[in-house]
Scaffold this motif. Structure first.
Motif, PDB file in Angstrom:
ATOM      1  N   PRO A 166      77.954  40.223  47.152  1.00 32.15           N
ATOM      2  CA  PRO A 166      77.893  39.089  48.377  1.00 32.15           C
ATOM      3  C   PRO A 166      77.170  37.758  47.895  1.00 32.15           C
ATOM      4  CG  PRO A 166      77.594  41.249  49.323  1.00 32.15           C
ATOM      5  CD  PRO A 166      77.370  41.366  47.826  1.00 32.15           C
ATOM      6  N   ASP A 167      76.095  38.076  47.077  1.00 37.70           N
ATOM      7  CA  ASP A 167      75.361  37.127  46.866  1.00 37.70           C
ATOM      8  C   ASP A 167      75.717  36.115  45.459  1.00 37.70           C
ATOM      9  OD1 ASP A 167      73.119  35.074  46.067  1.00 37.70           O
ATOM     10  OD2 ASP A 167      71.548  36.639  45.796  1.00 37.70           O
ATOM     11  N   GLN A 168      76.165  34.916  45.705  1.00 40.81           N
ATOM     12  CA  GLN A 168      76.888  34.013  44.857  1.00 40.81           C
ATOM     13  C   GLN A 168      75.651  33.430  43.645  1.00 40.81           C
ATOM     14  OE1 GLN A 168      79.457  31.074  46.030  1.00 40.81           O
ATOM     15  NE2 GLN A 168      80.019  32.174  47.743  1.00 40.81           N
ATOM     16  N   ALA A 169      74.641  33.970  43.612  1.00 38.46           N
ATOM     17  CA  ALA A 169      73.680  33.641  42.741  1.00 38.46           C
ATOM     18  C   ALA A 169      74.065  34.400  41.507  1.00 38.46           C
ATOM     19  CB  ALA A 169      72.309  33.862  43.140  1.00 38.46           C
ATOM     20  N   TRP A 170      74.876  35.530  41.682  1.00 36.20           N
ATOM     21  CA  TRP A 170      75.234  36.436  40.127  1.00 36.20           C
ATOM     22  C   TRP A 170      76.383  35.708  39.733  1.00 36.20           C
ATOM     23  CZ3 TRP A 170      71.966  39.783  39.026  1.00 36.20           C
ATOM     24  CH2 TRP A 170      70.871  40.224  39.883  1.00 36.20           C
ATOM     25  N   LEU A 171      77.104  34.744  40.052  1.00 37.56           N
ATOM     26  CA  LEU A 171      78.288  34.303  39.825  1.00 37.56           C
ATOM     27  C   LEU A 171      78.142  33.234  38.688  1.00 37.56           C
ATOM     28  CD1 LEU A 171      81.017  34.483  43.056  1.00 37.56           C
ATOM     29  CD2 LEU A 171      80.161  36.297  41.261  1.00 37.56           C
ATOM     30  N   PRO A 172      78.598  33.147  37.749  1.00 35.51           N
ATOM     31  CA  PRO A 172      78.387  31.922  36.718  1.00 35.51           C
ATOM     32  C   PRO A 172      79.485  30.824  36.847  1.00 35.51           C
ATOM     33  CG  PRO A 172      79.511  33.701  35.634  1.00 35.51           C
ATOM     34  CD  PRO A 172      79.142  34.215  36.965  1.00 35.51           C
ATOM     35  N   GLU A 173      78.827  29.785  36.514  1.00 39.34           N
ATOM     36  CA  GLU A 173      79.913  28.569  36.090  1.00 39.34           C
ATOM     37  C   GLU A 173      80.691  29.037  34.803  1.00 39.34           C
ATOM     38  OE1 GLU A 173      80.996  26.206  38.046  1.00 39.34           O
ATOM     39  OE2 GLU A 173      79.274  26.624  39.625  1.00 39.34           O
ATOM     40  N   GLU A 183      66.204  45.265  33.380  1.00 38.92           N
ATOM     41  CA  GLU A 183      65.732  44.008  33.400  1.00 38.92           C
ATOM     42  C   GLU A 183      65.100  43.728  34.873  1.00 38.92           C
ATOM     43  OE1 GLU A 183      63.485  41.619  32.680  1.00 38.92           O
ATOM     44  OE2 GLU A 183      64.896  41.774  30.959  1.00 38.92           O
ATOM     45  N   LEU A 184      63.532  43.789  34.927  1.00 47.41           N
ATOM     46  CA  LEU A 184      63.050  43.641  36.228  1.00 47.41           C
ATOM     47  C   LEU A 184      63.027  42.272  36.764  1.00 47.41           C
ATOM     48  CD1 LEU A 184      60.233  46.446  35.861  1.00 47.41           C
ATOM     49  CD2 LEU A 184      62.427  46.573  36.777  1.00 47.41           C
ATOM     50  N   ASP A 185      62.984  41.392  35.892  1.00 44.20           N
ATOM     51  CA  ASP A 185      62.831  39.875  36.029  1.00 44.20           C
ATOM     52  C   ASP A 185      64.084  39.437  36.563  1.00 44.20           C
ATOM     53  OD1 ASP A 185      63.302  37.145  35.396  1.00 44.20           O
ATOM     54  OD2 ASP A 185      60.933  37.073  34.772  1.00 44.20           O
ATOM     55  N   LYS A 186      64.258  39.197  37.909  1.00 44.64           N
ATOM     56  CA  LYS A 186      65.507  38.618  38.384  1.00 44.64           C
ATOM     57  C   LYS A 186      66.207  37.579  37.948  1.00 44.64           C
ATOM     58  CE  LYS A 186      67.974  37.999  42.998  1.00 44.64           C
ATOM     59  NZ  LYS A 186      67.596  38.065  44.291  1.00 44.64           N
ATOM     60  N   ALA A 187      65.412  36.466  37.495  1.00 47.54           N
ATOM     61  CA  ALA A 187      66.076  35.555  36.779  1.00 47.54           C
ATOM     62  C   ALA A 187      66.873  35.717  35.414  1.00 47.54           C
ATOM     63  CB  ALA A 187      65.205  34.276  36.652  1.00 47.54           C
ATOM     64  N   LYS A 188      65.978  36.564  34.636  1.00 51.75           N
ATOM     65  CA  LYS A 188      66.630  37.007  33.309  1.00 51.75           C
ATOM     66  C   LYS A 188      67.724  37.897  33.674  1.00 51.75           C
ATOM     67  CE  LYS A 188      62.129  36.799  30.741  1.00 51.75           C
ATOM     68  NZ  LYS A 188      61.142  37.599  29.986  1.00 51.75           N
ATOM     69  N   ARG A 189      67.574  38.977  34.876  1.00 53.33           N
ATOM     70  CA  ARG A 189      68.826  39.573  35.072  1.00 53.33           C
ATOM     71  C   ARG A 189      69.926  38.926  35.390  1.00 53.33           C
ATOM     72  NH1 ARG A 189      69.636  43.896  39.876  1.00 53.33           N
ATOM     73  NH2 ARG A 189      71.294  45.081  38.808  1.00 53.33           N
ATOM     74  N   ILE A 190      69.925  37.705  36.169  1.00 51.33           N
ATOM     75  CA  ILE A 190      71.105  37.066  36.460  1.00 51.33           C
ATOM     76  C   ILE A 190      71.690  36.397  35.326  1.00 51.33           C
ATOM     77  CG2 ILE A 190      71.636  34.880  37.795  1.00 51.33           C
ATOM     78  CD1 ILE A 190      69.566  35.767  39.925  1.00 51.33           C
ATOM     79  N   GLU A 191      70.852  35.800  34.255  1.00 53.03           N
ATOM     80  CA  GLU A 191      71.505  35.366  33.384  1.00 53.03           C
ATOM     81  C   GLU A 191      72.234  36.658  32.494  1.00 53.03           C
ATOM     82  OE1 GLU A 191      73.278  32.905  30.927  1.00 53.03           O
ATOM     83  OE2 GLU A 191      72.153  32.148  32.599  1.00 53.03           O
ATOM     84  N   LEU A 192      71.822  37.648  32.452  1.00 54.64           N
ATOM     85  CA  LEU A 192      72.408  38.692  31.598  1.00 54.64           C
ATOM     86  C   LEU A 192      73.832  39.199  32.317  1.00 54.64           C
ATOM     87  CD1 LEU A 192      69.578  41.256  30.803  1.00 54.64           C
ATOM     88  CD2 LEU A 192      70.934  39.851  29.229  1.00 54.64           C
ATOM     89  N   VAL A 193      73.877  39.018  33.648  1.00 52.71           N
ATOM     90  CA  VAL A 193      75.033  39.451  34.439  1.00 52.71           C
ATOM     91  C   VAL A 193      76.036  38.122  34.159  1.00 52.71           C
ATOM     92  CG1 VAL A 193      75.979  39.635  36.847  1.00 52.71           C
ATOM     93  CG2 VAL A 193      73.634  40.840  35.927  1.00 52.71           C
ATOM     94  N   HIS A 194      75.595  36.840  34.029  1.00 56.11           N
ATOM     95  CA  HIS A 194      76.253  35.865  33.906  1.00 56.11           C
ATOM     96  C   HIS A 194      77.105  35.976  32.672  1.00 56.11           C
ATOM     97  CE1 HIS A 194      74.118  32.824  36.903  1.00 56.11           C
ATOM     98  NE2 HIS A 194      74.782  33.612  37.685  1.00 56.11           N
ATOM     99  N   GLU A 195      76.458  36.478  31.692  1.00 58.31           N
ATOM    100  CA  GLU A 195      76.877  36.573  30.341  1.00 58.31           C
ATOM    101  C   GLU A 195      77.827  37.666  30.381  1.00 58.31           C
ATOM    102  OE1 GLU A 195      75.313  37.159  25.720  1.00 58.31           O
ATOM    103  OE2 GLU A 195      73.793  36.733  27.305  1.00 58.31           O
TER     104      GLU A 195
END
Length: 599
Positions: free
Chosen positions: A334-341, A486-498
């Motif tokens: 539900p959190d759109q932070a996980w969605l990439p452009e 990955e415990l670093d949320k920002a790094k984890r978000i980028e991996l999910v984006h990829e």
């Protein structure tokens, strides 16, 4: 969460016939209940439970049942999904962050009066890990649970785990499930009705609905509602009429055409809740090596051409009627932070001229002038089997537009309509080319991301996995493992984006749009409806379904006009008999098959 059919379905289907025959005549509880002494909440739905067994089921409908029947070690706040105490009142972490020690509340009991202890938690975590239960394993795969004493459980992860201390898997009663876990757990019907949540299953009539009753041993106290009756409708418009007439208290999956008409009324509140769900056109990627998918779908050029042939904005405007979000990437939370452009040069936007050119360049030509292209070697026309869902409210409209656009790029279709159980069987057998369905994700993206790993590809229809894209990639799997630890949320978000960008490029799924959960409830009988998350989410069929326990009857509120038989029994008998006949025919014609899962 979804809608399909999984391992053990043949046993469950045969049982459903017996349950349905035994219950049709006896289930007629309506909005006022079978007795004036009962406080009954009646909810209209368009999707039935597939199986109450947590190792088998997959539909959004059955997740609502489980949310009400099985409490979790930690819970989610209604307002923002924050991890809050559940069965566990507190927890502490070890210095290395790999072990969490949870303290259970004193005096916990199952609905049948049996004490609920740390042994139940350890049994659930360890058995789900060892047996790889589909609805638990993305959380418990790396965990080991030890019951220190009756109210203390120690959970250790073998790898860094960004999801901890959240433990939101359903805890099962060991005294009920242990004997079934020693055999084929997927064969268990799970209609025992023993749980730790606010309501437990009383009866389920396939094709008609299910009833849940208040749990007097619930740790927060007995609910103010005595029972919740879920009535299945095959016609969304009829469901809305029942809501307007006061025969229902709430309804889920309201057709877009009727949703607007409910807005602005004094007696009904219409809610378009967002929780990341999406509708997709899926293509048979044939990664499992079974079935008979069309060979053209192995060509990424064909998949890209199909994506570019579909006017997704028009689908959103004409079918979803602008309710939801016009997003075209995998919805994993539900959190759109996980969605990439998606970069402009990588987008597969509507462009039928480019789609036609792409197919021409790849050698898919119409050599006989019949309007349908053939394979480059001339061996087979591009005629794809399109599986249309009969459940839900948008299947026919989506099919009409999509097949028309495919025709414009020289691809023909053969359409067959299936209910969710039948569709699940052909998907996991690989005997399809295209289908449209949808998923609703959990709060953490890991579970939905896990569905498309190679481990979840179906290589044997009797041992099916969640991966109904029938596609997998070593690159995707490696990224999945990285984000999983990955415990670093920002790094984890980028991996999910990829990962999502890779999935978008491969295009075995074409995400059509992100759905809204179109719901409505009456204001004259109950108060305490909760959106999850606050302000934007739905009120029922949410991630943890807090509304039901929070509801209280309005003093002097209106009562229903009858006992529900006019809606529940008449509609239920018609639907139930048809469902029973269909299941019986299916069992006779597919005796060697199996399986259940989806939204």
């Amino acid at each position: 969460m979804r809608s399909s059919t999984r391992r053990g379905w043949l046993v469950g289907g045969a049982l459903a016939v017996a349950v349905g025959v035994g219950s049709l005549a006896g289930s007629s509880v309506g909005a006022s209940g079978s007795s004036s002494d009962l406080v009954t909440l009646t909810v209209g739905v368009t999707q039935d439970v597939d199986s109450p067994n947590v190792t088998v089921g997959y539909t959004v409908a059955v997740y609502e049942l489980w949310n009400l029947q099985y409490a979790t070690l930690t819970d989610k706040a209604a307002a923002d999904f924050e991890t809050i105490p559940g069965l566990a009142e507190s927890w502490v972490a070890s210095n290395d962050g790999l072990t969490y020690t949870y303290t259970l509340r004193d005096g916990l009991k199952w609905s049948d009066g049996t004490p609920l202890t740390a042994e139940d938690v350890a049994f659930t975590v360890n058995t789900s890990r060892d047996q790889e239960w589909f609805n638990h394993s993305s959380v418990t795969a790396n965990l080991t649970a030890t019951a220190v004493d009756a109210t203390t459980v120690e959970i250790t992860s073998s790898v860094p785990d960004p999801k901890l201390p959240t433990m939101d898997v359903y805890i099962l009663p060991k005294h009920i499930w242990e004997e079934h876990a020693n055999g084929d757990i997927t064969a268990y019907d799970a209609t025992d009705g023993v749980g730790s949540g606010p309501f437990t299953l009383k009866e389920w009539t396939p094709g008609q609905g299910w009833t849940m009753v208040a749990n007097p041993n619930y740790w927060q106290g007995k609910p103010a509602i005595d029972q919740v009756v879920f009535q299945v409708f095959t016609d969304g418009a009829a469901m809305v009429t029942a809501l307007e007439n006061g025969e229902l208290d709430a309804a889920n999956d309201i057709p877009a055409e009727q949703f607007a008409s409910l807005q602005g009324r004094d007696d009904i509140v219409a809610v378009a809740g967002a929780q990341g769900g999406f509708t997709e056109l899926a293509m048979n990627g044939m990664a499992g090596g079974i079935g008979d998918g069309h060979p053209a779908l192995l060509d990424i050029n064909v998949r890209h051409a199909i994506a570019m042939a579909i006017d997704r904005q028009q689908l959103f405007d004409r079918v979803a009627l602008g309710i939801g979000l016009p997003l075209h990437v995998l919805g994993v939370s539900p959190d759109q932070a996980w969605l990439p452009e998606i970069a402009e040069e990588d987008r597969l936007d509507y462009d039928p001229a480019a789609a036609n050119q792409m197919l021409d360049d790849a050698g898919y030509l119409d050599t006989d002038g019949d309007g349908v292209r053939e394979m480059p070697d001339g061996s087979q026309p591009l005629v794809f089997r399109y599986a249309e869902r009969s459940e839900g409210t948008q299947g026919a409209a989506l099919r009409e537009l999509i097949t028309g656009w495919l025709k414009e790029i020289g691809i023909d279709t053969e359409v067959t309509v299936y209910d969710d159980a039948q569709l699940g069987e052909i998907v996991y057998a690989g005997t399809y080319d295209l289908f449209v369905w949808g998923w609703t994700p959990f709060v953490d993206p890991d579970p939905l991301l896990s569905y498309f790993t190679c481990d979840q590809v179906t290589y044997d229809a009797a041992e099916a996995g969640y991966n109904d894209a029938n596609w997998c990639s070593d690159e995707y799997d490696a990224l999945y493992q990285q984000q999983n630890q990955e415990l670093d949320k920002a790094k984890r978000i980028e991996l999910v984006h990829e990962m999502i960008r890779l999935f978008y490029r491969e295009s075995t799924y074409v995400v059509l749009y992100h759905d809204a959960d179109t719901q409505a409830y009456r204001t004259d009988r109950f108060e305490g409806w909760l959106q999850q998350p606050a302000g934007t989410g739905p009120v029922i069929f949410t991630n943890s379904s807090p509304t039901y326990f929070n509801l209280k009857p309005i003093e002097g509120g209106s009562e229903s006009g009858d006992d529900g038989s006019s809606v529940g029994l008449i509609v239920g008998i018609i639907v139930g008999v048809v469902a029973i006949a269909g299941i019986a025919v299916w069992v006779l014609s597919r005796r060697g098959s199996s399986r259940d899962e989806r939204e």
